[in-house]
Design a protein around this motif. Structure first.
Motif, PDB file in Angstrom:
ATOM      1  N   SER A   1       8.840  10.497  39.427  1.00 35.00           N
ATOM      2  CA  SER A   1       7.398  10.209  38.780  1.00 35.00           C
ATOM      3  C   SER A   1       7.447   8.798  38.324  1.00 35.00           C
ATOM      4  N   LEU A   2       8.222   8.584  37.568  1.00 36.73           N
ATOM      5  CA  LEU A   2       8.284   7.274  36.959  1.00 36.73           C
ATOM      6  C   LEU A   2       8.528   6.055  37.972  1.00 36.73           C
ATOM      7  N   LEU A   3       9.144   6.231  38.802  1.00 32.20           N
ATOM      8  CA  LEU A   3       9.298   5.426  40.021  1.00 32.20           C
ATOM      9  C   LEU A   3       7.786   5.042  40.730  1.00 32.20           C
ATOM     10  N   ALA A   4       7.183   6.366  41.040  1.00 30.05           N
ATOM     11  CA  ALA A   4       5.760   5.954  41.606  1.00 30.05           C
ATOM     12  C   ALA A   4       4.891   5.327  40.590  1.00 30.05           C
ATOM     13  N   HIS A   5       5.067   5.740  39.260  1.00 30.15           N
ATOM     14  CA  HIS A   5       4.248   5.154  38.484  1.00 30.15           C
ATOM     15  C   HIS A   5       4.270   3.646  38.225  1.00 30.15           C
ATOM     16  N   LEU A   6       5.652   2.936  37.981  1.00 31.34           N
ATOM     17  CA  LEU A   6       5.622   1.737  37.882  1.00 31.34           C
ATOM     18  C   LEU A   6       5.486   0.888  39.318  1.00 31.34           C
ATOM     19  N   LEU A   7       5.567   1.413  40.218  1.00 31.38           N
ATOM     20  CA  LEU A   7       5.085   1.011  41.493  1.00 31.38           C
ATOM     21  C   LEU A   7       3.826   0.861  41.817  1.00 31.38           C
ATOM     22  N   ARG A   8       3.185   1.848  41.318  1.00 27.67           N
ATOM     23  CA  ARG A   8       1.606   1.843  41.322  1.00 27.67           C
ATOM     24  C   ARG A   8       1.057   0.825  40.259  1.00 27.67           C
ATOM     25  N   ALA A   9       1.834   0.702  39.208  1.00 24.30           N
ATOM     26  CA  ALA A   9       1.447  -0.324  38.027  1.00 24.30           C
ATOM     27  C   ALA A   9       1.473  -1.471  38.769  1.00 24.30           C
ATOM     28  N   GLY A  10       2.153  -1.827  39.573  1.00 21.92           N
ATOM     29  CA  GLY A  10       2.369  -3.156  40.240  1.00 21.92           C
ATOM     30  C   GLY A  10       1.396  -3.499  41.449  1.00 21.92           C
ATOM     31  N   GLY A  11       0.617  -2.431  41.559  1.00 21.29           N
ATOM     32  CA  GLY A  11      -0.601  -2.524  42.669  1.00 21.29           C
ATOM     33  C   GLY A  11      -0.111  -2.158  43.940  1.00 21.29           C
TER      34      GLY A  11
ATOM     35  N   LEU B   1       9.077   4.700  24.034  1.00 18.71           N
ATOM     36  CA  LEU B   1       8.776   5.216  25.336  1.00 18.71           C
ATOM     37  C   LEU B   1       8.587   6.613  25.606  1.00 18.71           C
ATOM     38  N   PRO B   2       7.439   7.075  26.223  1.00 19.61           N
ATOM     39  CA  PRO B   2       7.325   8.401  26.345  1.00 19.61           C
ATOM     40  C   PRO B   2       8.380   9.135  27.357  1.00 19.61           C
ATOM     41  N   LEU B   3       9.653   9.109  27.210  1.00 18.95           N
ATOM     42  CA  LEU B   3      10.609   9.423  27.901  1.00 18.95           C
ATOM     43  C   LEU B   3      11.624  10.329  27.020  1.00 18.95           C
ATOM     44  N   PRO B   4      11.389  11.541  26.942  1.00 21.39           N
ATOM     45  CA  PRO B   4      12.446  12.198  25.997  1.00 21.39           C
ATOM     46  C   PRO B   4      13.636  12.243  26.348  1.00 21.39           C
ATOM     47  N   GLY B   5      14.594  11.983  25.207  1.00 23.04           N
ATOM     48  CA  GLY B   5      16.266  11.853  25.342  1.00 23.04           C
ATOM     49  C   GLY B   5      16.596  10.528  26.009  1.00 23.04           C
ATOM     50  N   ARG B   6      17.728  10.413  25.603  1.00 21.01           N
ATOM     51  CA  ARG B   6      18.534   8.875  26.021  1.00 21.01           C
ATOM     52  C   ARG B   6      18.634   8.946  27.687  1.00 21.01           C
ATOM     53  N   HIS B   7      18.943  10.247  27.892  1.00 21.40           N
ATOM     54  CA  HIS B   7      19.341  10.362  29.296  1.00 21.40           C
ATOM     55  C   HIS B   7      17.955   9.921  30.166  1.00 21.40           C
ATOM     56  N   ASN B   8      16.942  10.467  29.951  1.00 16.68           N
ATOM     57  CA  ASN B   8      15.804   9.904  30.620  1.00 16.68           C
ATOM     58  C   ASN B   8      15.528   8.339  30.527  1.00 16.68           C
ATOM     59  N   ARG B   9      15.700   7.892  29.444  1.00 14.83           N
ATOM     60  CA  ARG B   9      15.580   6.465  29.127  1.00 14.83           C
ATOM     61  C   ARG B   9      16.638   5.647  29.967  1.00 14.83           C
ATOM     62  N   GLY B  10      17.827   6.371  30.321  1.00 11.31           N
ATOM     63  CA  GLY B  10      18.774   5.744  31.069  1.00 11.31           C
ATOM     64  C   GLY B  10      18.581   5.676  32.661  1.00 11.31           C
ATOM     65  N   ASN B  11      17.601   6.863  32.901  1.00 18.94           N
ATOM     66  CA  ASN B  11      16.804   6.950  34.306  1.00 18.94           C
ATOM     67  C   ASN B  11      15.863   6.022  34.389  1.00 18.94           C
ATOM     68  N   LEU B  12      15.380   5.511  33.469  1.00 22.69           N
ATOM     69  CA  LEU B  12      14.384   4.239  33.611  1.00 22.69           C
ATOM     70  C   LEU B  12      15.410   3.209  34.433  1.00 22.69           C
ATOM     71  N   CYS B  13      16.641   2.996  33.935  1.00 22.41           N
ATOM     72  CA  CYS B  13      17.548   2.065  34.716  1.00 22.41           C
ATOM     73  C   CYS B  13      17.738   2.151  35.998  1.00 22.41           C
ATOM     74  N   ALA B  14      17.848   3.291  36.561  1.00 23.14           N
ATOM     75  CA  ALA B  14      17.807   3.757  37.825  1.00 23.14           C
ATOM     76  C   ALA B  14      16.601   3.151  38.663  1.00 23.14           C
ATOM     77  N   VAL B  15      15.214   3.301  38.041  1.00 23.83           N
ATOM     78  CA  VAL B  15      14.232   3.182  38.745  1.00 23.83           C
ATOM     79  C   VAL B  15      14.096   1.668  38.787  1.00 23.83           C
ATOM     80  N   LEU B  16      14.327   1.071  37.693  1.00 25.27           N
ATOM     81  CA  LEU B  16      14.358  -0.380  37.828  1.00 25.27           C
ATOM     82  C   LEU B  16      15.066  -1.012  38.851  1.00 25.27           C
ATOM     83  N   THR B  17      16.407  -0.449  38.933  1.00 20.73           N
ATOM     84  CA  THR B  17      17.413  -0.938  40.039  1.00 20.73           C
ATOM     85  C   THR B  17      16.545  -0.623  41.445  1.00 20.73           C
ATOM     86  N   ALA B  18      16.130   0.613  41.476  1.00 22.54           N
ATOM     87  CA  ALA B  18      15.238   0.743  42.791  1.00 22.54           C
ATOM     88  C   ALA B  18      14.301  -0.122  43.052  1.00 22.54           C
ATOM     89  N   ILE B  19      13.606  -0.484  42.327  1.00 22.05           N
ATOM     90  CA  ILE B  19      12.583  -1.531  42.488  1.00 22.05           C
ATOM     91  C   ILE B  19      12.827  -2.792  42.785  1.00 22.05           C
TER      92      ILE B  19
END
Length: 467
Positions: free
Chosen positions: A130-140, A271-289
């Protein structure tokens, strides 16, 4: 594997949940007069008969002998191919395939279908997708959010306007289907591996093998892997370009700070990402982007507008000094421990237990010596087994322990344990919901009702579909 390849074959559908119905509609759209046999429950059969399809035969007993009479069986993800009747049917020549494989087969044949980004992992895959889709959409970028998260891929088979990207969540029930579809994902993200779904896979080793098929069999062009996971970090993928997250050379966290290599990018604490593990998954999303050739650093701040998913460490409100947190999607002890870490230092009454699929709770029990909440209430089919393990360390952990017959009784005991001082009732069961509930969503809705809140208000997942 394309749907057209089913033409002239003996074809059955096994399962009539949302995935099964999506498979039926997709096949009918391509092959309107193909004879189909549906194997489903008695209750589902009544619904299927309402279609009045003269080419559809409905049966409520899926025996090995009967299944073995078909060339192809399109099965729903929840039906394990390791069941005795499925194994026997396969020995007779029947071949099993899922809707995910059919979608990838059709997608591979499309000229302009959009690039595919597949996300899997034992925990965190829904939020990450979901976060991956959210950031991609934020980029247009026009992006689809689909798959295991709640929109079967076959329900989005022929979009009027194809997206630029597909953000696809895959469970371990679906990862093997990607290769069967004959397509290579553009990017595959693997977050972590913990014991899970042992009743479906039959063993931990097979679960890991099946989960990894997204990487080993589907051979993604780019594989985004967690450098901190011992299994993933040891993988060799000669056909894929591997990008690591959680590594000091790439996207990683230092405390609450997000870093790209040696460059600090932003603070993640708010950030609205509960838990450090979810903030860590932001790193996965940014790596994919970044793997897509996009400016990940420019998109990272858009995580601040992400709407957290329901049933995942979801605060649903407060009543009489007691807050309620719905983590119904927690189906492993590891997920429950991560939830407890998010509320460290608070007065917590934890609700654990549910469907018993043989997962080991010894590690969780040992963790309660030093990481226990104020109170633990066990419930469900595996509640007595968990209770016995935790009872052995209750004296050292200094927490209250009780057992309940069901969720309603467990919540009453949790409120009593918190008393007038209040605190938080945390539903993070570490086990599936099967038995009393259809799925974790139904369990989360009941939790909200028992707490005095509107279940409809807490259940919607934002962003599913194409936008």
């Amino acid at each position: 594997m394309r749907i057209s390849q089913l033409d002239g074959k003996r074809v059955a559908l096994w399962g009539w949940g949302r995935e099964g119905r999506a498979a039926y509609r997709a096949i009918r759209a391509r092959l309107p007069s193909l004879a189909l046999t549906l194997f489903c429950s008695v209750d589902e059969a009544a619904d299927a008969r309402g279609l009045h399809d003269p080419w559809l035969t409905i049966e409520t007993q899926a025996s090995a002998e009967r299944l073995g009479e078909f060339d192809w069986i399109v099965k729903s993800p929840g039906i394990s191919p390791y069941r005795a009747e499925a194994v026997a049917a396969a020995e007779q020549g029947a071949r099993f395939i899922g809707g995910t494989a059919l979608w990838f087969g059709e997608h591979a044949a499309a000229r302009d279908g959009g690039r595919t980004l597949c996300v899997t992992g034992t925990k965190g895959k829904s939020t990450t997708t979901s976060l991956l889709a959210h950031l991609l959409r934020a980029g247009g970028h026009r992006t689809a959010l689909a798959g295991n998260i709640g929109l079967p891929l076959l329900e989005a088979l022929d979009p009027p306007q194809p997206p630029e990207f597909w953000a696809i969540e895959l469970s371990s029930y679906q990862t093997g289907d990607v290769a069967l579809g004959g397509a290579r994902p553009d990017v595959a993200v693997a977050l972590n591996l913990y014991p899970e779904h042992l009743d479906w896979h039959g063993s931990q080793a097979r679960y890991v093998d099946d989960k990894l098929r997204l990487l080993t069999d589907a051979r993604p062009r780019i594989a985004v892997l967690n450098a901190a996971d011992p299994v993933l970090s040891a993988l060799s993928l000669p056909d894929s370009d591997i990008r690591w997250f959680g590594d000091a050379t790439g996207w990683h966290l230092r405390g609450d700070a997000l870093w790209r290599g040696e460059r600090e990018v932003m603070d993640t604490a708010s950030l609205p990402l509960p838990g450090r593990h979810n903030r860590g998954n932001l790193c996965a999303v940014l790596t994919a982007i970044e793997a897509l050739g996009l400016d990940a650093e420019a998109l990272a701040p858009a995580a601040a507008s992400f709407k957290p998913l329901p049933n995942r460490l979801q605060p649903i409100g407060e009543r009489d000094g007691i807050g309620y947190v719905n983590d119904s999607i927690s189906t492993t002890p590891h997920a429950t421990l991560a939830a407890l870490d998010c509320y460290s230092g608070k007065r917590i009454a934890l609700l654990v237990g549910g469907h018993d699929r043989g997962i080991d709770w010894h590690g969780f029990a040992q963790a309660m010596r030093t990481r226990a909440p104020l109170a633990i209430v066990t419930m469900g089919e595996n509640g007595p087994r968990i209770h016995a393990l935790i009872a052995a360390v209750a004296g050292e952990g200094g927490f209250a322990l009780s057992a309940a017959r069901d969720l309603a009784e467990a919540m009453a005991q949790a409120r009593a344990a918190l008393g007038a001082q209040g605190g938080v009732v945390l539903l993070s069961p570490g086990a599936p919901s099967f038995g009393p509930y259809r799925d974790y969503v139904a369990r989360g809705r009941h939790f909200a009702e028992l707490a005095g809140f509107d279940p409809d208000a807490i259940s919607a997942i934002a962003g599913i579909g194409i936008a």
